[in-house]
Scaffold this motif. Sequence first.
Motif, short mmCIF file in Angstrom:
data_model
loop_
_atom_site.label_atom_id
_atom_site.label_comp_id
_atom_site.label_asym_id
_atom_site.label_seq_id
_atom_site.Cartn_x
_atom_site.Cartn_y
_atom_site.Cartn_z
N LEU A 362 0.80 -1.21 0.00
CA LEU A 362 0.00 0.00 0.00
C LEU A 362 0.84 1.27 0.00
O LEU A 362 0.29 2.36 0.00
N VAL A 363 2.16 1.16 -0.03
CA VAL A 363 2.98 2.37 -0.04
C VAL A 363 4.09 2.35 -1.08
O VAL A 363 4.81 3.34 -1.22
N LEU A 364 4.23 1.26 -1.82
CA LEU A 364 5.27 1.21 -2.85
C LEU A 364 4.73 1.04 -4.26
O LEU A 364 5.40 1.41 -5.21
N GLY A 365 3.55 0.51 -4.41
CA GLY A 365 2.99 0.34 -5.74
C GLY A 365 3.14 -1.08 -6.24
O GLY A 365 3.71 -1.94 -5.58
N PRO A 366 2.63 -1.37 -7.43
CA PRO A 366 2.68 -2.72 -7.98
C PRO A 366 4.12 -3.20 -8.16
O PRO A 366 4.93 -2.53 -8.80
N GLU A 367 4.43 -4.34 -7.60
CA GLU A 367 5.77 -4.90 -7.75
C GLU A 367 6.03 -5.23 -9.22
O GLU A 367 5.17 -5.75 -9.92
N GLY A 368 7.22 -4.91 -9.69
CA GLY A 368 7.55 -5.12 -11.08
C GLY A 368 7.12 -3.97 -11.96
O GLY A 368 7.52 -3.90 -13.13
N VAL A 369 6.31 -3.06 -11.42
CA VAL A 369 5.88 -1.87 -12.16
C VAL A 369 6.44 -0.63 -11.47
O VAL A 369 7.15 0.17 -12.09
N ASN A 370 6.13 -0.48 -10.19
CA ASN A 370 6.63 0.68 -9.43
C ASN A 370 7.95 0.40 -8.74
O ASN A 370 8.69 1.33 -8.42
N TRP A 371 8.25 -0.86 -8.48
CA TRP A 371 9.45 -1.20 -7.73
C TRP A 371 9.81 -2.66 -7.95
O TRP A 371 8.99 -3.45 -8.42
N GLU A 372 11.05 -2.98 -7.58
CA GLU A 372 11.48 -4.37 -7.61
C GLU A 372 12.44 -4.62 -6.46
O GLU A 372 13.19 -3.73 -6.05
N MET A 373 12.40 -5.83 -5.92
CA MET A 373 13.27 -6.19 -4.81
C MET A 373 14.67 -6.46 -5.35
O MET A 373 14.84 -7.18 -6.34
N THR A 374 15.68 -5.86 -4.71
CA THR A 374 17.06 -6.08 -5.13
C THR A 374 17.79 -7.04 -4.20
O THR A 374 18.69 -7.76 -4.61
N GLU A 375 17.44 -7.00 -2.93
CA GLU A 375 17.94 -7.94 -1.94
C GLU A 375 16.97 -7.91 -0.79
O GLU A 375 15.98 -7.19 -0.82
N GLU A 376 17.21 -8.69 0.25
CA GLU A 376 16.25 -8.77 1.34
C GLU A 376 16.01 -7.39 1.94
O GLU A 376 16.93 -6.71 2.37
N ASN A 377 14.74 -6.98 1.94
CA ASN A 377 14.30 -5.70 2.50
C ASN A 377 14.87 -4.48 1.78
O ASN A 377 14.76 -3.37 2.28
N ARG A 378 15.47 -4.67 0.60
CA ARG A 378 15.96 -3.55 -0.19
C ARG A 378 15.24 -3.52 -1.53
O ARG A 378 15.03 -4.57 -2.15
N VAL A 379 14.86 -2.31 -1.99
CA VAL A 379 14.10 -2.21 -3.23
C VAL A 379 14.68 -1.12 -4.12
O VAL A 379 15.31 -0.16 -3.66
N LYS A 380 14.44 -1.30 -5.41
CA LYS A 380 14.74 -0.27 -6.40
C LYS A 380 13.43 0.34 -6.85
O LYS A 380 12.50 -0.37 -7.25
N ILE A 381 13.33 1.66 -6.79
CA ILE A 381 12.11 2.35 -7.19
C ILE A 381 12.18 2.63 -8.69
O ILE A 381 13.16 3.20 -9.19
N LEU A 382 11.14 2.24 -9.41
CA LEU A 382 11.12 2.36 -10.88
C LEU A 382 10.35 3.62 -11.32
O LEU A 382 9.57 4.19 -10.54
N ASP A 383 10.53 4.01 -12.55
CA ASP A 383 9.97 5.27 -13.05
C ASP A 383 8.46 5.41 -12.86
O ASP A 383 7.98 6.49 -12.51
N PRO A 384 7.66 4.35 -13.12
CA PRO A 384 6.21 4.53 -12.98
C PRO A 384 5.77 4.97 -11.58
O PRO A 384 4.70 5.57 -11.43
N TYR A 385 6.58 4.69 -10.58
CA TYR A 385 6.25 5.14 -9.23
C TYR A 385 6.11 6.66 -9.19
O TYR A 385 5.24 7.20 -8.50
N TYR A 386 6.97 7.36 -9.93
CA TYR A 386 6.96 8.81 -9.92
C TYR A 386 5.92 9.39 -10.88
O TYR A 386 5.56 10.57 -10.77
N GLU A 387 5.45 8.57 -11.79
CA GLU A 387 4.59 9.08 -12.86
C GLU A 387 3.11 8.88 -12.61
O GLU A 387 2.28 9.40 -13.35
#
Length: 499
Positions: A362-387
Amino acid sequence: MNIKKLTMKGMLALSMASALTLAGCDRLSSDGGEAASENGSGDSDVPELLFYQVGEAPDNHDELMQFANDILEEEAGATINMEYIGWGEFEQKMNVITSSGEDYDIALATNYVNNAQRGAYADLTDLIVEEGSDMLEYIDQSYIDGNKVNGNLYAVPVQGNTYAQNMFTFNPTYLDKYDLDVTDVENIDDLEPLLEVVHQNEPEVDVMSVGQGWRIGPTDKNLDYVLDENVPLAVYMGGDETKLINPYELDKEELSVLYTMHRYYEKGYVPQDAATSQKQNPTEGDTWFVRQETQGPQDYGDYLLQRVTGKDVVSVPITQPMKSAAQARMANFVISNNSDHKEEAMRVLNEINSNPELLNGLVLGPEGVNWEMTEENRVKILDPYYETKTYMSAWNLGNNDILYVDENVTDEQIAYKEKSMEEAKPSPILGFVLDTENIKNEITNVTNVSAQYLPGIHTGTLDPAKAIPEYNDKLKEAGIDKIVEEAQKQYDEFLKNKE
């Protein structure tokens, strides 16, 4: 605050002052998944709980509700219908709802202590142990102590920032366009030359993002309110910290912030309808130049704002960092005393505050669209999150300790956060809870008076030279002196026992 848990997990809290939002839904696929049933549940016997939240609903609200309810139905035996009420009207509407006894199940609290003492909220002292044991592992004891009313707990506090300070935050679009420097900005008066440049060149821009809910000062010294700003009873960090005062009785020099706001209003830097406006200036947009934000240790300076907005916003502090009673009650969720589903409501709150899949969804967005997990408890925020506005807020939703950490958060930022938490000054009234039994009527009357005057005074719409004396006269008629006298008696006892 549990530093170990924060270091490993939790980062993304925002305060109040002006409603930043985070985002999303981690079980959601890019197409939103299967359609939800009419009540969000496939089982008509599962209760749907009415849940009041502040702000604006996300664009994918129905998808988020479907995602949340798929989990909640299975884990909590209930679903939720989250209804949003705008920032400018939330407090007023919730006061009407609680006063009238209207049915609801869960809500973000307003006038927490007063409503708890008059029986509007369910006593959660035992219920949180019985149905909320998972989240109790995370909630810092200061949040529990700061929210006890007459020895009982009536709220599930959001575990977030343990301290906060108010900031002026600037839109880099106009800083860059007009080569403006904010290095020397330390207070509201220092804003004037910057405001003038943007006002003259950008007439369609709200130079100051000010609306009905705007509150500033009323002094440039830290205040911590015993109840909330609608009951002007506070400890003044620029004066005698053993005394409780009505800050609007300070002299004109101490209240100069409000006089400056009036000058800015007259010059057109403040929207002319600010005292009644519920207009939103999205942080990520360019309809504003400067706004107020609140930052705490988990925001990592401007990092979180920059991540949410996709802009290199720049902030300067206007108050000192303080561990306050207000922070302990920054985001409290309460269960209505009239709810027929108190146990289910507590289970829902427990799940939101202890289930990383649910809260991060409820705070990061659809996984694989807004973000992706890079390692345990670490994520990379993707462009659609900002758009896209496919998100809910984090600071007023759930336990920040279980939020995944952006991969861009550095070890140095974490170390600074931990250091700043240790150095932040605790408010002298932290842990003091006023027993309002003998002053209930006066508090209600004072709150009503404040609703008439504070929006106009703080937005600069009213001339403080006339409005503040008139406000104080009305406060006296409403019983502010009795409130101050009773509160001081209890505060003296609190300080004596504290020693």
